[in-house]
Motif scaffolding. Structure first.
Motif, PDB file in Angstrom:
ATOM      1  N   TRP A 157      56.555  49.407  23.167  1.00 47.47           N
ATOM      2  CA  TRP A 157      57.509  50.339  22.561  1.00 47.47           C
ATOM      3  C   TRP A 157      58.386  49.674  21.514  1.00 47.47           C
ATOM      4  O   TRP A 157      58.678  50.247  20.477  1.00 47.47           O
ATOM      5  N   PHE A 158      58.853  48.464  21.813  1.00 48.78           N
ATOM      6  CA  PHE A 158      59.885  47.869  20.961  1.00 48.78           C
ATOM      7  C   PHE A 158      59.367  46.709  20.124  1.00 48.78           C
ATOM      8  O   PHE A 158      60.146  46.015  19.499  1.00 48.78           O
ATOM      9  N   SER A 163      62.224  43.939  22.521  1.00 47.35           N
ATOM     10  CA  SER A 163      61.505  44.348  23.725  1.00 47.35           C
ATOM     11  C   SER A 163      61.958  43.533  24.931  1.00 47.35           C
ATOM     12  O   SER A 163      62.015  44.043  26.049  1.00 47.35           O
ATOM     13  N   LEU A 207      58.093  60.680  22.316  1.00 49.20           N
ATOM     14  CA  LEU A 207      57.458  59.430  21.908  1.00 49.20           C
ATOM     15  C   LEU A 207      56.047  59.649  21.349  1.00 49.20           C
ATOM     16  O   LEU A 207      55.596  58.904  20.482  1.00 49.20           O
ATOM     17  N   ASN A 208      55.343  60.679  21.853  1.00 49.22           N
ATOM     18  CA  ASN A 208      53.958  60.863  21.429  1.00 49.22           C
ATOM     19  C   ASN A 208      53.827  61.801  20.242  1.00 49.22           C
ATOM     20  O   ASN A 208      52.755  61.902  19.648  1.00 49.22           O
ATOM     21  N   LYS A 240      51.877  56.734  23.904  1.00 50.63           N
ATOM     22  CA  LYS A 240      52.923  55.709  24.052  1.00 50.63           C
ATOM     23  C   LYS A 240      53.534  55.802  25.436  1.00 50.63           C
ATOM     24  O   LYS A 240      53.851  54.801  26.056  1.00 50.63           O
ATOM     25  N   LEU A 241      53.719  57.033  25.897  1.00 54.08           N
ATOM     26  CA  LEU A 241      54.214  57.251  27.258  1.00 54.08           C
ATOM     27  C   LEU A 241      53.374  58.361  27.878  1.00 54.08           C
ATOM     28  O   LEU A 241      53.496  59.519  27.485  1.00 54.08           O
ATOM     29  N   THR A 278      47.689  52.605  28.140  1.00 58.00           N
ATOM     30  CA  THR A 278      48.984  52.810  28.787  1.00 58.00           C
ATOM     31  C   THR A 278      48.848  53.488  30.136  1.00 58.00           C
ATOM     32  O   THR A 278      49.605  53.196  31.048  1.00 58.00           O
ATOM     33  N   ILE A 317      54.911  47.513  28.793  1.00 55.27           N
ATOM     34  CA  ILE A 317      55.241  48.793  28.168  1.00 55.27           C
ATOM     35  C   ILE A 317      56.371  48.622  27.163  1.00 55.27           C
ATOM     36  O   ILE A 317      56.337  49.168  26.058  1.00 55.27           O
TER      37      ILE A 317
END
Lengths: 286, 282
Positions: free
Chosen positions: B139-140, B146, A25-26, A57-58, A251, B135
């Motif tokens: 992400w979505f 989402s 993801l990153n 992102k994560l 995050t 989160i």
């Protein structure tokens, strides 16, 4: 004990997937930064970068762990930067709501078991109230109570109460009705009053049900407190940390608040489980 | 004053009617009528209290005002309903339940996986998963994807735990019988163990209906396009348009009950043989 190895394997697999997903993801962001600096990243550089970004992102597990350590141990407990402070804000609302919900559920269950009219009129609505997404009312409860002059702990606790009374009602109705006809008849042959029947037979036999429902109610109560914090404008509490984190893209802060919430839920449920074991053992039921 | 007196009169009347009704022999009609009378009495008392005590409609609108609002803003409510319930909750519900069902079959096939997944699943089911909503929004994106994603995560674990438990429900005796018939794994699964698991699976499906709606609505508090029930509720509260908020809640309540009721109806058709269903056949 034979399930220790499988559980550890699954937990280990979750961490592996987590790290892999963090890379996946990153990676676009890392490549983007590198492309702008006219560099190409080797695989090791890429992986190292994806596990150490500022606003990933994560976030990788160790980043969350570092953030948790910093905000739990590294800060003064009364400081607004301390996660313990925010956790306490949420926990106090959760516990108050849980206590209120348990009391309300207990009283309703008593009424339902001992009063036929209440059984027939209230019970269907108690069940129907759970098919309604109650959390949707949360913002309104907060705003309306604010307008009446109530703010702070109580509105959140009321939402928690609303979520937690249901498992208690259902569990206690089942529990208070669990003595069979034979036992009830026995009480009658001993010329027991209704109060005695309640205290010496129905209440003791409802204990296993009470503890099981209390575990569910505690988990629901925490969710209620967290959601109750969202509409107040993110002042304090774990819900506020979530909302502020999502506004500013922090995050790591979101994930650490999530882990904290998970720890709170797990601890509270485990404590109830412990009380259950002790009480039931003393009563000779476990 | 007249409204307050009327409210007290309706309260007394409803109460007396319910006492009389519940004293009669139990039948489908009385067990339906009593809760209906109770609910109607509450609504009328609400109306009378709001009018009699002159409570500001900003705090608590009377039921008639909410009804009028539903009639006026039908198109807004429908748009929000499609965005939140159909696109967000329903798609997430289907994906999440199917995924959990698949994983449950795997966990059932491999004992090692079951021993590992079940405690973890039980643990995760007690966590405030709703916290993942911001989160998922990150992400979505803001749109329904989402919301569907958070619903998938929320319904997954209760469904998984229930299905795995259900697949263990067939008794050793029954399995031995299948083996004496020479049935293989798949035949046993389809003809014996899945049907035996159905009460558990439907229990999970029913729990998941409420979770799906809650997830879809709360996820909208963290960001959404300019439609959707959660969005409308949070913005209308800000504008003090409480009648619209109550109208949305009414829609959410009806949608939630209908969703649950639909699953319960399918359950009754599928598990007609189960003791908990046989009693109320007629």
């Amino acid at each position: 004990m034979r399930s220790v190895v499988p559980v550890l394997t699954v937990v280990g697999a979750i961490f592996v997937i987590w790290y892999a997903a963090a890379v996946w993801l990153n990676a676009p962001w890392a490549r983007d930064v590198a492309a702008r600096a006219d560099r190409t990243l080797s695989v090791t550089e890429l992986v190292a970068d994806t596990w150490a970004q500022d606003k990933p992102k994560l976030p990788a597990p160790h980043q969350v762990a570092v953030e948790l350590w910093d905000t739990v141990v590294g800060q003064n407990v009364t400081s607004k930067r301390s996660l313990v402070y925010h956790a306490w804000v949420t926990l106090s609302a959760t516990l108050l709501g849980f206590a209120m919900g348990t009391a309300l559920g207990f009283v309703l269950a008593l009424g339902i078991v001992y009063n036929r009219v209440m059984d027939m009129s209230v019970m269907p609505w108690v069940i129907a109230s759970q098919t309604i997404p109650i959390l949707a009312i949360a913002p309104m409860i907060i705003v309306v109570l604010n307008a009446v002059g109530l703010s702070g702990l109580l509105p959140k606790a009321i939402i928690s109460m609303y979520l937690s009374f249901f498992p208690i009602v259902v569990g206690m109705v089942k529990g208070l009705r669990s003595p069979d006809v034979m036992m009830l008849d026995q009480m009658r042959t001993w010329n027991a009053t209704r109060v005695q029947e309640f205290l010496k037979l129905r209440l003791p036999s409802s204990m296993p049900y009470l503890f099981t429902s209390m575990k569910i109610a505690m988990a629901a109560s925490l969710v209620g407190a967290i959601v109750g914090e969202l509409p107040t404008g993110a002042v304090a509490g774990l819900g506020a940390r979530l909302l502020a984190g999502s506004y500013y893209g922090q995050t790591i802060q979101i994930w650490s608040a999530l882990i904290m919430a998970a720890v709170l839920a797990a601890t509270a449920v485990a404590l109830i489980g412990l009380a259950q074991r002790v009480v039931l053992k003393r009563m000779g039921m476990a | 004053m007249i409204w307050l007196l009327l409210g007290i009169a309706v309260w007394g009347g409803g109460w007396a009617l319910n006492i009389w009704l519940s004293g009669r022999p139990v039948s489908t009609a009385t067990s339906l009528a009593v809760p209906v009378v109770f609910g109607l009495t509450l609504v009328v008392i609400w109306e009378c209290l709001v009018r009699g005590l002159e409570i500001s409609p900003i705090l608590l609108p009377p039921p008639t005002a909410i009804g009028a609002r539903v009639a006026v803003s039908g198109d807004i409510l429908w748009e929000d309903f499609v965005q939140t319930v159909i696109k967000g909750a329903l798609s997430g519900y289907v994906i999440g339940c199917l995924a959990a069902f698949g994983v449950a079959l795997l966990a059932d096939r491999f004992v090692f996986l079951r021993r590992g997944l079940l405690p973890v699943g039980n643990f995760v089911a007690a966590l405030p998963i709703i916290g993942l909503a911001p989160i998922m929004v990150m992400w979505f994106g803001f749109d329904w994807q989402s919301k569907a994603a958070i619903v998938v995560v929320m319904v997954f674990f209760p469904m998984l735990v229930n299905t795995v438990q259900g697949l263990l429900a067939a008794e050793t005796m029954q399995r031995d019988l299948m083996r004496t018939y020479g049935a293989g794994y798949w035949t046993t699964l389809v003809k014996l163990r899945l049907p035996a698991a159905m009460p558990f699976i439907f229990n999970g499906l029913k729990i998941a209906t409420t979770l799906a709606l809650i997830g879809a609505i709360v996820a909208e508090f963290f960001g959404s396009p300019i439609r959707g029930m959660g969005f409308r509720i949070s913005t209308s509260v800000g504008q003090l348009a409480l009648d619209l908020v109550w109208a949305e809640i009414l829609v959410a309540a009806v949608a939630g009950s209908a969703f649950y009721g639909a699953v319960a109806l399918i359950e009754r058709a599928v598990t007609f043989w189960h003791p908990s269903q046989r009693g109320r056949a007629r």
